[in-house]
Structure formats: C-alpha cells, structure tokens
Design an enzyme around this catalytic site. Sequence first.
Site, PDB file in Angstrom:
ATOM      1  N   LYS A 154       0.778  -1.136  -0.056  1.00  0.00           N
ATOM      2  CA  LYS A 154      -0.176   0.055   0.038  1.00  0.00           C
ATOM      3  C   LYS A 154       1.090   1.330   0.073  1.00  0.00           C
ATOM      4  CE  LYS A 154      -1.595   2.616   3.105  1.00  0.00           C
ATOM      5  NZ  LYS A 154      -1.580   3.887   2.246  1.00  0.00           N
ATOM      6  N   GLY A 202       6.803   4.777   8.581  1.00  0.00           N
ATOM      7  CA  GLY A 202       6.140   5.699   8.592  1.00  0.00           C
ATOM      8  C   GLY A 202       6.359   6.462   9.960  1.00  0.00           C
ATOM      9  N   SER A 203       5.279   7.175  10.370  1.00  0.00           N
ATOM     10  CA  SER A 203       5.384   7.775  11.925  1.00  0.00           C
ATOM     11  C   SER A 203       5.255   6.859  12.966  1.00  0.00           C
ATOM     12  CB  SER A 203       4.262   8.890  11.834  1.00  0.00           C
ATOM     13  OG  SER A 203       3.004   8.067  11.806  1.00  0.00           O
ATOM     14  N   THR A 204       6.058   7.389  14.174  1.00  0.00           N
ATOM     15  CA  THR A 204       6.122   6.397  15.340  1.00  0.00           C
ATOM     16  C   THR A 204       4.875   6.465  15.980  1.00  0.00           C
ATOM     17  OG1 THR A 204       8.331   7.373  15.496  1.00  0.00           O
ATOM     18  CG2 THR A 204       6.998   6.358  17.613  1.00  0.00           C
ATOM     19  N   VAL A 206       1.774   6.154  14.257  1.00  0.00           N
ATOM     20  CA  VAL A 206       1.058   4.997  13.337  1.00  0.00           C
ATOM     21  C   VAL A 206       1.746   3.556  13.711  1.00  0.00           C
ATOM     22  CG1 VAL A 206       0.073   4.218  11.203  1.00  0.00           C
ATOM     23  CG2 VAL A 206      -0.137   6.793  11.871  1.00  0.00           C
ATOM     24  N   GLY A 207       3.071   3.627  13.613  1.00  0.00           N
ATOM     25  CA  GLY A 207       3.694   2.498  13.756  1.00  0.00           C
ATOM     26  C   GLY A 207       3.279   1.707  14.907  1.00  0.00           C
ATOM     27  N   GLU A 224       9.848   1.022  10.698  1.00  0.00           N
ATOM     28  CA  GLU A 224      10.848   1.968  10.270  1.00  0.00           C
ATOM     29  C   GLU A 224      10.204   3.450  10.752  1.00  0.00           C
ATOM     30  OE1 GLU A 224      14.035   1.521   9.896  1.00  0.00           O
ATOM     31  OE2 GLU A 224      14.250  -0.453   8.977  1.00  0.00           O
ATOM     32  N   CYS A 258      13.571  10.623   6.895  1.00  0.00           N
ATOM     33  CA  CYS A 258      13.551  10.092   8.386  1.00  0.00           C
ATOM     34  C   CYS A 258      15.010  10.225   8.858  1.00  0.00           C
ATOM     35  CB  CYS A 258      13.120   8.745   8.714  1.00  0.00           C
ATOM     36  SG  CYS A 258      14.145   7.835   7.243  1.00  0.00           S
ATOM     37  N   GLU A 351      10.402  15.881  15.432  1.00  0.00           N
ATOM     38  CA  GLU A 351      10.786  15.626  14.198  1.00  0.00           C
ATOM     39  C   GLU A 351       9.939  16.617  13.209  1.00  0.00           C
ATOM     40  OE1 GLU A 351       9.095  12.200  12.018  1.00  0.00           O
ATOM     41  OE2 GLU A 351      11.025  12.123  11.167  1.00  0.00           O
TER      42      GLU A 351
HETATM   43  P1  NAD Z   1       2.384   7.932   8.435  1.00  0.00           P
HETATM   44  O1  NAD Z   1       2.624   7.270   9.642  1.00  0.00           O
HETATM   45  O2  NAD Z   1       1.412   8.944   8.556  1.00  0.00           O
HETATM   46  O3  NAD Z   1       1.962   6.957   7.196  1.00  0.00           O
HETATM   47  C1  NAD Z   1       2.646   6.003   6.758  1.00  0.00           C
HETATM   48  C2  NAD Z   1       1.995   4.884   5.875  1.00  0.00           C
HETATM   49  O4  NAD Z   1       1.014   4.209   6.963  1.00  0.00           O
HETATM   50  C3  NAD Z   1       0.939   5.497   5.147  1.00  0.00           C
HETATM   51  O5  NAD Z   1       0.856   4.547   3.867  1.00  0.00           O
HETATM   52  C4  NAD Z   1      -0.487   5.475   5.507  1.00  0.00           C
HETATM   53  O6  NAD Z   1      -1.337   5.450   4.607  1.00  0.00           O
HETATM   54  C5  NAD Z   1      -0.386   4.242   6.399  1.00  0.00           C
HETATM   55  N1  NAD Z   1      -1.371   4.353   7.596  1.00  0.00           N
HETATM   56  C6  NAD Z   1      -1.976   5.242   8.153  1.00  0.00           C
HETATM   57  N2  NAD Z   1      -2.597   4.917   9.203  1.00  0.00           N
HETATM   58  C7  NAD Z   1      -2.860   3.671   9.208  1.00  0.00           C
HETATM   59  C8  NAD Z   1      -3.187   2.483  10.023  1.00  0.00           C
HETATM   60  N3  NAD Z   1      -4.121   2.662  10.889  1.00  0.00           N
HETATM   61  N4  NAD Z   1      -2.692   1.146   9.404  1.00  0.00           N
HETATM   62  C9  NAD Z   1      -2.041   0.806   8.608  1.00  0.00           C
HETATM   63  N5  NAD Z   1      -1.419   1.753   7.817  1.00  0.00           N
HETATM   64  C10 NAD Z   1      -1.511   3.107   8.188  1.00  0.00           C
HETATM   65  O7  NAD Z   1       3.767   8.528   7.955  1.00  0.00           O
HETATM   66  P2  NAD Z   1       3.991   9.603   6.712  1.00  0.00           P
HETATM   67  O8  NAD Z   1       3.589  10.988   7.154  1.00  0.00           O
HETATM   68  O9  NAD Z   1       3.546   9.003   5.212  1.00  0.00           O
HETATM   69  O10 NAD Z   1       5.542   9.517   6.548  1.00  0.00           O
HETATM   70  C11 NAD Z   1       6.319  10.436   7.535  1.00  0.00           C
HETATM   71  C12 NAD Z   1       7.076   9.600   8.577  1.00  0.00           C
HETATM   72  O11 NAD Z   1       7.642   8.413   8.114  1.00  0.00           O
HETATM   73  C13 NAD Z   1       8.154  10.243   9.353  1.00  0.00           C
HETATM   74  O12 NAD Z   1       7.740  10.197  10.739  1.00  0.00           O
HETATM   75  C14 NAD Z   1       9.155   9.601   8.870  1.00  0.00           C
HETATM   76  O13 NAD Z   1      10.503   9.847   9.761  1.00  0.00           O
HETATM   77  C15 NAD Z   1       9.019   8.316   8.855  1.00  0.00           C
HETATM   78  N6  NAD Z   1       9.754   7.538   7.813  1.00  0.00           N
HETATM   79  C16 NAD Z   1      10.832   6.514   8.413  1.00  0.00           C
HETATM   80  C17 NAD Z   1      11.743   5.780   7.717  1.00  0.00           C
HETATM   81  C18 NAD Z   1      12.464   4.894   8.289  1.00  0.00           C
HETATM   82  O14 NAD Z   1      13.003   4.136   7.345  1.00  0.00           O
HETATM   83  N7  NAD Z   1      12.971   4.895   9.473  1.00  0.00           N
HETATM   84  C19 NAD Z   1      11.699   6.292   6.357  1.00  0.00           C
HETATM   85  C20 NAD Z   1      10.674   7.412   5.877  1.00  0.00           C
HETATM   86  C21 NAD Z   1       9.912   7.857   6.682  1.00  0.00           C
END
Ligand code: NAD
Length: 449
Positions: A154, A202-204, A206-207, A224, A258, A351
């Site tokens: 996705k 993604g974000s901490t 949502v992670g 990540e 990130c 961040e």
């Molecule tokens: P986000 O957490 O908002 O979204 C990431 C992904 O998760 C998107 O595809 C989103 O649609 C999906 N998502 C959202 N809600 C969900 C749910 N309930 N269940 C499953 N999936 C869901 O993050 P973002 O704004 O897209 O990205 C920015 C963040 O990502 C920053 O915090 C950045 O540091 C982090 N990031 C980390 C790395 C790494 O390798 N550590 C790399 C790139 C980005």
Amino acid sequence: MSQFTVLNPATEQAVTTLTQASAEDTDAAIGRAAAAQERWRAVAPGERAGLLRRFAAAVDSHVEELAGLEVAGSGHPVGQARWEAGHVRDVLLYYSATPERLIGKQIPVPGGLNVTFHEPVGMVGLIVPWNFPMPIFAWGMAPALAAGNTVVAKPAELTPLTAVRIGELALEGVLQVLPGKGSVVGQRLVDHPAVRKIVFTGSTEVGSQVMAGCARHIKRVTLELGGKSANIVFADADLERAAATAPYAVFDNAGQDCCARSRILVQRSVLDRFMELFEPAVKGVAVGDPASPGTEMGPLISAAHRQHVAAYVPDGAPVAFRGSAPDGPGFWYPPTVLAPVGADDPAYTEEVFGPVVTVTPFDDEAEAVTIANDTPYGLSGSIFTSDVGRAIRVARAVETGNLSVNSHSSVRYWTPFGGFKQSGLGRELGPDAPDAFTETKNVFIATEP
Ligand code: NAD
C-alpha cells in the site's frame, strides 16, 4: 468508490485521479496473493533469481518514465528521481542473488542429524510513507519476494504513482499494489490473518498502532519510524567539509527524510567559524523547479505539510539565516537555520520533517553524546572529527542505528538499516534481509537402525 487526485507539489496542478481501494478490494488482493503464494514458493531458487532479474530489467527500461512520475507526483528533483528509479532496479538485482543462498544449517545431535530450512513466512503486507515512495517500496518488496513470499503493498495516499507503475511491471499476483487509505487498506493488511508479516515505514504514532494490531495476530512486524538525528562537529574536524555537506544531511528531499540530521551540534570553540562557513553553503542549495536538472531541493509534499513545518518557525523564531525558495504556486519552504535554540523548543525536540535545522554548541565529547542521545528517537547521525579513536567512541556511544563519519551519507542497500528506541524495530536491507522474511524450520532425522 473513493477517488484521490494527486497534485504536483511544485505547481499545485492535478496530475491524475486514482480510485482508492476498499477493504473488499484488499481482501480480494489478499486472496490472489494467497493463490500466487503456492506457485511462487515452489519456483526453483535459480528460476526465482532469474525472474527477479527480469523484473529488474523491466524497471531499468522504465527509469525515465518512473522518474517523470516522481517529479510530477512527489516534487522530487529529477536527478534524485532518476537515482531512485535506478535504486529500485539495483535493490532487485542485489536480492536476486539471494534465493540460491537461503542456506540452512546442519547441527550435530546424538542419534541422527538435524537440519534447518528457511521457509517463506507467506504473504507480506508492505505499508509505505510518502517521502521516498520508490526506495522504501523496494527495500520491503525485493527481499520479501526473493525469500519466496508474495507481497501486497500500500503506497502512501499522496504519492501512489510510481509504486502502482512498478506493480504493473511485476509478475501478476506475486506483487500487487493497492493505492488507498491507511485506515482502510493499511488497517486491513494489519488485521487480515492471512497476511503473515507487516513491513511498516512511517510515523512512530501510526507504527505503534500497527504493532498493537500485529500483536493481536502474533504477526511479524518490522517498523521503520521517525527520527531526530544529530550531526556532531568536533573542533578538530575538517570544518570546510563539515559545513559544505551539512545542508545535504538535512535539506535533501526538502528535509522530508527520516534520516535528516536536523540537529547540528558544534563544539563551542569553532561555532563562529562553522556558522561563517555554513551560511554560504545553505544559501547555495539550489531550490526550484524539480524538473530542471540543476535543482537540489524541491517543494514540500502538500499545503498541510507546509503549514505543519512553518509552525516550527513562528514569528520571532531565532532564524540565523535562510536559503531561497520560489514565489508563486507550489508548496515551497526555504532551507532555514535556527540558532541559538532553547532545549525545549519544538524545532529542537520534535521531528520537523522539513528543511529546518537547529544549531547547538557543546563543550566536550561527553556533552555531545548526552545531547545527541537526549531524544526518544535513534535512527541516523553523523560525526565530523579527525581523531579516529573519538569517531569510533562517539559512534558506539550514540544510541542510533546508522551513522556516518566525515560523511553525510546514510543508507546503503547492502548494509543493514533501522532504528534504535522509538525509531523502529527490526532491520531492513543488507545481506541478511531475506532471512527476516522466513521462518526457521528444524528437522531431526534419525540415523540409528
Ligand atoms: P504515516 O505514519 O502517516 O503513514 C505511513 C503509512 O501508513 C501510509 O501509507 C499511511 O497511509 C499508512 N497508515 C496510516 N494509518 C494506518 C493504519 N491505521 N494502519 C495501517 N497503515 C496506516 O507517515 P507519513 O507521514 O507517510 O511518513 C512520514 C513519517 O515516516 C516520518 O515520521 C518519517 O520519519 C517516517 N519515515 C521513516 C523511515 C525509516 O526508514 N525509519 C523512512 C521514511 C519515513
């Protein structure tokens, strides 16, 4: 059926409109992946390697098209976008060497022998953020496919175009790409019991929800997440080099990285000299039309994200100096340096995910390490010093997963990547990445009559 219009962040013009997948579409894709899984795991290792090389060749012949989609849909500078498309090919080629190297062990036991096998975990759900749509997609899907799994991916809502196109170049059923909402498609991948592993970037925030969802099914998960990394410059460093590279450690991808080293820590005795050298380097970053070959930094991803970034630089913020950004349409924000900043300033503690960096002095090595570690995150970091012993001491002391010494570079696909603390769980990339997409099976064979 919900529709989503992808905007060009440099012009605010519509690029295209996509249909977003529903929970039912996700279930159907999971069903197709389950059927494909039986075939894919049975493909002989050498043949699987060959199919991955064919996939890499298909990506290679579409580098220009993919780069164009990333320029239009994500605002990435064209040189960067070409590199990213080529990176997908390279990651596929690297992992195409692994199907024939998923080697088990033979363990001495009384009365027989014991062998281990690496079995594919099964179907993998890959959830990708908007900042690096192609590389992060490749880091998850290539080792997962190499290890004999099928993948349902996705992409982020804002930047689906390149992943969708790469999905069209893949073997049918083995890799499927579903554009859609995180709360619908992403959540379904987490909740569906047939998906055996989630790779989330993604974000901490949502992670943490994704990890809780995976816990309900005892589902494997790699996370990540966010970062707030330090670039530590000691007085004995090559200051010219440290100052010339510092902008690229934080303003690459407009700071939407990130690994952005968004806190520069400088030994107090050379702070003034560093700032003198840093100012022209920041002002020299070429910010502008992503389609033009000389551009180094493009726009932010959206109007909402620009508002989020700008909130870290309110009126009266301690702006030391700034680079440039175009006027007119587009979600532009100039490279911005804040100094001196308080230790409770949100620009220093949170961040930002934009082109904003803080500069903070320190007195000695111990203080540099304490400041660098004073964050819930631990993803990246850089150290500039001419003392090899100090470089190694500090690299060992900083609680972060990926560091560079006398260099601003961060990720290499042939070395492991991932975070300490709230920056993540598990590692991607490197030679062992396919192992994380397998289960170890242990078989005892009796040899006694
Ligand atoms: P986000 O957490 O908002 O979204 C990431 C992904 O998760 C998107 O595809 C989103 O649609 C999906 N998502 C959202 N809600 C969900 C749910 N309930 N269940 C499953 N999936 C869901 O993050 P973002 O704004 O897209 O990205 C920015 C963040 O990502 C920053 O915090 C950045 O540091 C982090 N990031 C980390 C790395 C790494 O390798 N550590 C790399 C790139 C980005």
